[in-house]
Design a protein around this motif. Structure first.
Motif, PDB file in Angstrom:
ATOM      1  N   LEU A 133      -2.415  -2.016   1.767  1.00  0.00           N
ATOM      2  CA  LEU A 133      -3.149  -1.129   2.661  1.00  0.00           C
ATOM      3  C   LEU A 133      -3.773   0.025   1.885  1.00  0.00           C
ATOM      4  O   LEU A 133      -4.947   0.365   2.075  1.00  0.00           O
ATOM      5  CB  LEU A 133      -2.200  -0.592   3.740  1.00  0.00           C
ATOM      6  N   LEU A 134      -3.002   0.621   0.996  1.00  0.00           N
ATOM      7  CA  LEU A 134      -3.508   1.755   0.207  1.00  0.00           C
ATOM      8  C   LEU A 134      -4.576   1.299  -0.785  1.00  0.00           C
ATOM      9  O   LEU A 134      -5.577   1.987  -0.992  1.00  0.00           O
ATOM     10  CB  LEU A 134      -2.347   2.420  -0.529  1.00  0.00           C
ATOM     11  N   LEU A 135      -4.360   0.110  -1.378  1.00  0.00           N
ATOM     12  CA  LEU A 135      -5.328  -0.419  -2.325  1.00  0.00           C
ATOM     13  C   LEU A 135      -6.666  -0.700  -1.638  1.00  0.00           C
ATOM     14  O   LEU A 135      -7.733  -0.455  -2.220  1.00  0.00           O
ATOM     15  CB  LEU A 135      -4.787  -1.700  -2.972  1.00  0.00           C
ATOM     16  N   ALA A 136      -6.608  -1.196  -0.412  1.00  0.00           N
ATOM     17  CA  ALA A 136      -7.842  -1.477   0.337  1.00  0.00           C
ATOM     18  C   ALA A 136      -8.637  -0.191   0.561  1.00  0.00           C
ATOM     19  O   ALA A 136      -9.866  -0.186   0.450  1.00  0.00           O
ATOM     20  CB  ALA A 136      -7.500  -2.137   1.671  1.00  0.00           C
ATOM     21  N   LYS A 137      -7.949   0.893   0.880  1.00  0.00           N
ATOM     22  CA  LYS A 137      -8.627   2.182   1.071  1.00  0.00           C
ATOM     23  C   LYS A 137      -9.282   2.642  -0.223  1.00  0.00           C
ATOM     24  O   LYS A 137     -10.423   3.122  -0.225  1.00  0.00           O
ATOM     25  CB  LYS A 137      -7.627   3.232   1.558  1.00  0.00           C
ATOM     26  N   LEU A 138      -8.573   2.490  -1.330  1.00  0.00           N
ATOM     27  CA  LEU A 138      -9.101   2.920  -2.621  1.00  0.00           C
ATOM     28  C   LEU A 138     -10.326   2.091  -3.006  1.00  0.00           C
ATOM     29  O   LEU A 138     -11.323   2.638  -3.497  1.00  0.00           O
ATOM     30  CB  LEU A 138      -8.018   2.800  -3.696  1.00  0.00           C
ATOM     31  N   ILE A 205      -4.049  13.419  -3.592  1.00  0.00           N
ATOM     32  CA  ILE A 205      -3.503  14.641  -2.994  1.00  0.00           C
ATOM     33  C   ILE A 205      -3.453  14.536  -1.470  1.00  0.00           C
ATOM     34  O   ILE A 205      -2.451  14.907  -0.833  1.00  0.00           O
ATOM     35  CB  ILE A 205      -4.331  15.872  -3.417  1.00  0.00           C
ATOM     36  N   ALA A 206      -4.529  14.025  -0.855  1.00  0.00           N
ATOM     37  CA  ALA A 206      -4.563  13.885   0.609  1.00  0.00           C
ATOM     38  C   ALA A 206      -3.489  12.924   1.087  1.00  0.00           C
ATOM     39  O   ALA A 206      -2.884  13.129   2.144  1.00  0.00           O
ATOM     40  CB  ALA A 206      -5.939  13.409   1.060  1.00  0.00           C
ATOM     41  N   SER A 207      -3.231  11.871   0.309  1.00  0.00           N
ATOM     42  CA  SER A 207      -2.211  10.894   0.690  1.00  0.00           C
ATOM     43  C   SER A 207      -0.795  11.427   0.478  1.00  0.00           C
ATOM     44  O   SER A 207       0.067  11.295   1.343  1.00  0.00           O
ATOM     45  CB  SER A 207      -2.402   9.604  -0.120  1.00  0.00           C
ATOM     46  N   VAL A 282      -5.744   7.804 -18.050  1.00  0.00           N
ATOM     47  CA  VAL A 282      -4.349   8.261 -17.930  1.00  0.00           C
ATOM     48  C   VAL A 282      -4.175   9.129 -16.691  1.00  0.00           C
ATOM     49  O   VAL A 282      -3.229   8.962 -15.916  1.00  0.00           O
ATOM     50  CB  VAL A 282      -3.916   9.030 -19.199  1.00  0.00           C
ATOM     51  N   TYR A 283      -5.091  10.068 -16.472  1.00  0.00           N
ATOM     52  CA  TYR A 283      -5.020  10.925 -15.279  1.00  0.00           C
ATOM     53  C   TYR A 283      -5.008  10.081 -14.006  1.00  0.00           C
ATOM     54  O   TYR A 283      -4.164  10.269 -13.124  1.00  0.00           O
ATOM     55  CB  TYR A 283      -6.222  11.874 -15.233  1.00  0.00           C
ATOM     56  N   THR A 284      -5.961   9.161 -13.896  1.00  0.00           N
ATOM     57  CA  THR A 284      -6.067   8.368 -12.664  1.00  0.00           C
ATOM     58  C   THR A 284      -4.863   7.450 -12.498  1.00  0.00           C
ATOM     59  O   THR A 284      -4.372   7.264 -11.385  1.00  0.00           O
ATOM     60  CB  THR A 284      -7.367   7.540 -12.667  1.00  0.00           C
ATOM     61  N   ALA A 285      -4.384   6.868 -13.608  1.00  0.00           N
ATOM     62  CA  ALA A 285      -3.230   5.967 -13.522  1.00  0.00           C
ATOM     63  C   ALA A 285      -1.990   6.708 -13.036  1.00  0.00           C
ATOM     64  O   ALA A 285      -1.245   6.206 -12.176  1.00  0.00           O
ATOM     65  CB  ALA A 285      -2.973   5.320 -14.881  1.00  0.00           C
ATOM     66  N   VAL A 286      -1.766   7.903 -13.561  1.00  0.00           N
ATOM     67  CA  VAL A 286      -0.590   8.691 -13.159  1.00  0.00           C
ATOM     68  C   VAL A 286      -0.694   9.101 -11.686  1.00  0.00           C
ATOM     69  O   VAL A 286       0.264   8.965 -10.915  1.00  0.00           O
ATOM     70  CB  VAL A 286      -0.440   9.935 -14.057  1.00  0.00           C
ATOM     71  N   LEU A 287      -1.857   9.600 -11.289  1.00  0.00           N
ATOM     72  CA  LEU A 287      -2.044  10.024  -9.894  1.00  0.00           C
ATOM     73  C   LEU A 287      -1.873   8.856  -8.928  1.00  0.00           C
ATOM     74  O   LEU A 287      -1.222   8.994  -7.879  1.00  0.00           O
ATOM     75  CB  LEU A 287      -3.425  10.650  -9.721  1.00  0.00           C
ATOM     76  N   LEU A 288      -2.444   7.715  -9.271  1.00  0.00           N
ATOM     77  CA  LEU A 288      -2.345   6.551  -8.378  1.00  0.00           C
ATOM     78  C   LEU A 288      -0.916   6.010  -8.338  1.00  0.00           C
ATOM     79  O   LEU A 288      -0.442   5.589  -7.275  1.00  0.00           O
ATOM     80  CB  LEU A 288      -3.312   5.456  -8.827  1.00  0.00           C
ATOM     81  N   ALA A 289      -0.226   6.024  -9.475  1.00  0.00           N
ATOM     82  CA  ALA A 289       1.164   5.554  -9.498  1.00  0.00           C
ATOM     83  C   ALA A 289       2.034   6.428  -8.597  1.00  0.00           C
ATOM     84  O   ALA A 289       2.834   5.913  -7.798  1.00  0.00           O
ATOM     85  CB  ALA A 289       1.695   5.572 -10.934  1.00  0.00           C
ATOM     86  N   ILE A 290       1.888   7.739  -8.691  1.00  0.00           N
ATOM     87  CA  ILE A 290       2.650   8.651  -7.831  1.00  0.00           C
ATOM     88  C   ILE A 290       2.301   8.420  -6.366  1.00  0.00           C
ATOM     89  O   ILE A 290       3.184   8.383  -5.495  1.00  0.00           O
ATOM     90  CB  ILE A 290       2.375  10.120  -8.223  1.00  0.00           C
ATOM     91  N   THR A 291       1.014   8.237  -6.086  1.00  0.00           N
ATOM     92  CA  THR A 291       0.563   8.033  -4.699  1.00  0.00           C
ATOM     93  C   THR A 291       1.173   6.772  -4.107  1.00  0.00           C
ATOM     94  O   THR A 291       1.677   6.785  -2.973  1.00  0.00           O
ATOM     95  CB  THR A 291      -0.972   7.923  -4.658  1.00  0.00           C
ATOM     96  N   PHE A 292       1.149   5.671  -4.853  1.00  0.00           N
ATOM     97  CA  PHE A 292       1.678   4.409  -4.342  1.00  0.00           C
ATOM     98  C   PHE A 292       3.186   4.478  -4.154  1.00  0.00           C
ATOM     99  O   PHE A 292       3.715   3.966  -3.165  1.00  0.00           O
ATOM    100  CB  PHE A 292       1.301   3.259  -5.284  1.00  0.00           C
ATOM    101  N   VAL A 293       3.893   5.115  -5.088  1.00  0.00           N
ATOM    102  CA  VAL A 293       5.358   5.236  -4.962  1.00  0.00           C
ATOM    103  C   VAL A 293       5.714   6.069  -3.733  1.00  0.00           C
ATOM    104  O   VAL A 293       6.576   5.696  -2.934  1.00  0.00           O
ATOM    105  CB  VAL A 293       5.963   5.858  -6.240  1.00  0.00           C
ATOM    106  N   VAL A 294       5.062   7.205  -3.559  1.00  0.00           N
ATOM    107  CA  VAL A 294       5.332   8.077  -2.415  1.00  0.00           C
ATOM    108  C   VAL A 294       5.010   7.371  -1.108  1.00  0.00           C
ATOM    109  O   VAL A 294       5.784   7.419  -0.145  1.00  0.00           O
ATOM    110  CB  VAL A 294       4.520   9.392  -2.521  1.00  0.00           C
ATOM    111  N   PHE A 295       3.879   6.675  -1.063  1.00  0.00           N
ATOM    112  CA  PHE A 295       3.468   6.002   0.163  1.00  0.00           C
ATOM    113  C   PHE A 295       4.414   4.859   0.526  1.00  0.00           C
ATOM    114  O   PHE A 295       4.726   4.644   1.701  1.00  0.00           O
ATOM    115  CB  PHE A 295       2.041   5.467   0.007  1.00  0.00           C
ATOM    116  N   ARG A 296       4.880   4.131  -0.457  1.00  0.00           N
ATOM    117  CA  ARG A 296       5.789   3.005  -0.193  1.00  0.00           C
ATOM    118  C   ARG A 296       7.146   3.491   0.304  1.00  0.00           C
ATOM    119  O   ARG A 296       7.795   2.813   1.096  1.00  0.00           O
ATOM    120  CB  ARG A 296       5.967   2.173  -1.458  1.00  0.00           C
TER     121      ARG A 296
END
Length: 304
Positions: A133-138, A205-207, A282-296
């Motif tokens: 679901l999150l990947l589809a939004k991205l 950040i919004a997520s 690196v910036y985007t990978a770290v931000l997206l990894a945190i976002t996916f972990v928090v969302f899951r």
């Protein structure tokens, strides 16, 4: 008779002629998110603002140079920046500045509003995996970013065409060959990636904070804080210069500074394209990894 009464024997299935429902595929989720983005007034408002601002800056800059007290040689040199073919390069530069802001607003509103409206709970409850679901939004936001970059650059180039023709200047695109198209393609790729990084910042950040305001404030505020920080870091010597080389704005600028139909000269100390790309990844990978972990792990509703 038992089946007719709505009671089934053990081992049988209810509604055997009904199709079994499967979770939506990633492609269908992306299509759904894309339609949602297209139907939101915010999308068209931000795109209109970006297009209008890009065209207006090109036209106003041209008129201002003509009305200035500069010598004829100075005017000709500056006007060259806004007439074709250099006007195409300037269009990417101008739309990039405004594009970062409007895309942050759009990304934060697309993600954050799902929480304020409660629609995220409904989507998670359908059984679709949260990562999908999150990947589809991205992906849908990434497609929107491509459209914004292409449309705004085309609008600026159109404005450049207008001032070139109406101003009586020679209309030329330079030598249009495979190298020219390759340079144009690189401008599109660099501009897209530089804008996409800020889309990821606002998206993350919004997520994470479930807030439109947080996504917009951090996404826009980050750029200004880095600019202030870069000025202060320059005062503390080599350590400050080293830190500055790893800021997002420094590396997005390093990429877009190389836009043009010929090799562009960059300031001494500007990070290489490879360095800039690696840092931003690196910036985007770290931000997206945190976002996916928090969302899951977030307690929203039943759903994986």
């Amino acid at each position: 008779m038992a089946d007719a009464a709505g009671i089934t024997a053990p081992g049988t299935t209810v509604g055997t002629n009904r199709r079994q429902r499967h979770p939506a595929s990633l492609a269908s989720l992306v299509s759904m998110e894309r339609i949602k983005i297209m139907k939101r007034p915010m999308t068209w408002i931000t795109l209109l603002i970006l297009v209008a601002a890009t065209m207006a800056i090109v036209i106003i800059a041209y008129i201002s140079i003509h009305a200035s007290n500069l010598t004829a040689a100075q005017k000709a040199d500056r006007i060259h920046n806004f007439t074709l073919p250099t006007g195409i390069q300037r269009s990417f530069e101008i739309s990039g500045f405004f594009g970062a802001v409007v895309l942050v607003v759009l990304s934060a509103s697309i993600v954050g509003s799902e929480y304020s409206w409660g629609t995220i709970r409904m989507m998670v409850g359908t059984g679709v995996t949260r990562s999908k679901l999150l990947l589809a939004k991205l992906i849908a936001l990434s497609l929107a970013t491509i459209v914004f970059v292409v449309v705004s650059a085309a609008a600026g180039s159109l404005a450049s065409l207008l001032v070139t023709v109406l101003g009586g200047h020679t209309l030329t695109l330079g030598t249009v060959n495979s190298t020219w198209w390759g340079d144009l393609g690189l401008m599109l790729v660099r501009s897209f990636f530089a804008r996409w990084v800020w889309v990821v910042v606002a998206f993350a950040i919004a997520s994470i904070f479930r807030s439109v305001a947080a996504g917009i404030a951090v996404g826009i505020g980050w750029t200004f804080l880095e600019q202030i920080g870069a000025a202060l870091l320059g005062l503390i010597g080599s350590i400050g210069d080293t830190i500055n080389r790893y800021l997002i704005s420094t590396n997005t600028a390093a990429l877009t500074a190389r836009n043009g139909f010929s090799p562009q000269s960059v300031d001494k100390g500007t990070p290489s394209s490879l360095h800039a790309f690696a840092v931003l990844v690196v910036y985007t990978a770290v931000l997206l990894a945190i976002t996916f972990v928090v969302f899951r792990r977030r307690d929203i509703a039943s759903g994986s």
